[in-house]
Write a protein that holds these residues in place. Structure first.
Motif, mmCIF file in Angstrom:
data_model
loop_
_atom_site.group_PDB
_atom_site.id
_atom_site.type_symbol
_atom_site.label_atom_id
_atom_site.label_comp_id
_atom_site.label_asym_id
_atom_site.label_seq_id
_atom_site.Cartn_x
_atom_site.Cartn_y
_atom_site.Cartn_z
ATOM 1 N N ARG A 2 53.179 19.272 -11.666
ATOM 2 C CA ARG A 2 52.890 20.190 -10.558
ATOM 3 C C ARG A 2 52.346 21.519 -11.098
ATOM 4 N N ARG A 3 52.938 21.982 -12.195
ATOM 5 C CA ARG A 3 52.479 23.232 -12.811
ATOM 6 C C ARG A 3 51.035 23.102 -13.284
ATOM 7 N N VAL A 41 45.755 26.635 -17.768
ATOM 8 C CA VAL A 41 45.593 25.183 -17.672
ATOM 9 C C VAL A 41 45.940 24.532 -19.003
ATOM 10 N N TYR A 99 45.335 24.419 -12.527
ATOM 11 C CA TYR A 99 43.953 23.965 -12.369
ATOM 12 C C TYR A 99 43.376 24.464 -11.045
ATOM 13 N N TYR A 100 44.151 24.366 -9.985
ATOM 14 C CA TYR A 100 43.695 24.826 -8.676
ATOM 15 C C TYR A 100 43.370 26.322 -8.707
ATOM 16 N N ARG A 101 44.276 27.111 -9.295
ATOM 17 C CA ARG A 101 44.038 28.552 -9.391
ATOM 18 C C ARG A 101 42.777 28.851 -10.201
ATOM 19 N N LYS A 102 42.588 28.105 -11.293
ATOM 20 C CA LYS A 102 41.393 28.312 -12.124
ATOM 21 C C LYS A 102 40.129 28.007 -11.332
ATOM 22 N N GLU A 103 40.138 26.916 -10.606
ATOM 23 C CA GLU A 103 38.965 26.531 -9.815
ATOM 24 C C GLU A 103 38.686 27.534 -8.691
ATOM 25 N N ARG A 104 39.713 28.168 -8.178
ATOM 26 C CA ARG A 104 39.559 29.150 -7.097
ATOM 27 C C ARG A 104 39.259 30.555 -7.624
ATOM 28 N N SER A 132 41.294 32.514 -9.480
ATOM 29 C CA SER A 132 42.433 33.410 -9.712
ATOM 30 C C SER A 132 43.273 32.988 -10.917
ATOM 31 N N GLY A 163 48.742 21.041 -12.079
ATOM 32 C CA GLY A 163 47.886 21.003 -10.891
ATOM 33 C C GLY A 163 47.678 22.381 -10.288
ATOM 34 N N ALA A 164 48.733 23.157 -10.222
ATOM 35 C CA ALA A 164 48.632 24.505 -9.662
ATOM 36 C C ALA A 164 47.748 25.391 -10.537
#
Length: 76
Positions: free
Chosen positions: A37-38, A56, A43-48, A50, A40-41
């Motif tokens: 989960r960490r 990652v 990676y999501y923040r990097k893609e967005r 922030s 994924g979070a």
């Protein structure tokens, strides 16, 4: 009478050992899920925009270390 007590003690010890093993298994699974989960979070923040690549990589390194030590059964 003492053989009954010996068998009962042996069976109780076996039950305790199995219980401890199950608790350790569940804790290992939870830790693996939390690390996934960490990742994924991060990676999501990097893609967005922030998060950072370092976050990652750090999450991936922690996940890989967990898999090396405990296996990847939690991924299934």
């Amino acid at each position: 009478m003492s053989s009954f007590m010996d068998r009962a003690r042996t069976q109780a010890q076996r039950g305790l050992r199995q219980g401890r093993e199950k608790i350790e298994e569940v804790q290992t699974q939870r830790t693996g899920n939390d690390l996934l989960r960490r990742l994924g979070a991060a990676y999501y923040r990097k893609e967005r925009g922030s998060g950072t690549e370092q976050e990652v990589r750090s999450a991936l390194t922690a996940l890989e270390a967990h898999i090396t030590q405990h296996g990847d059964a939690f991924l299934k």
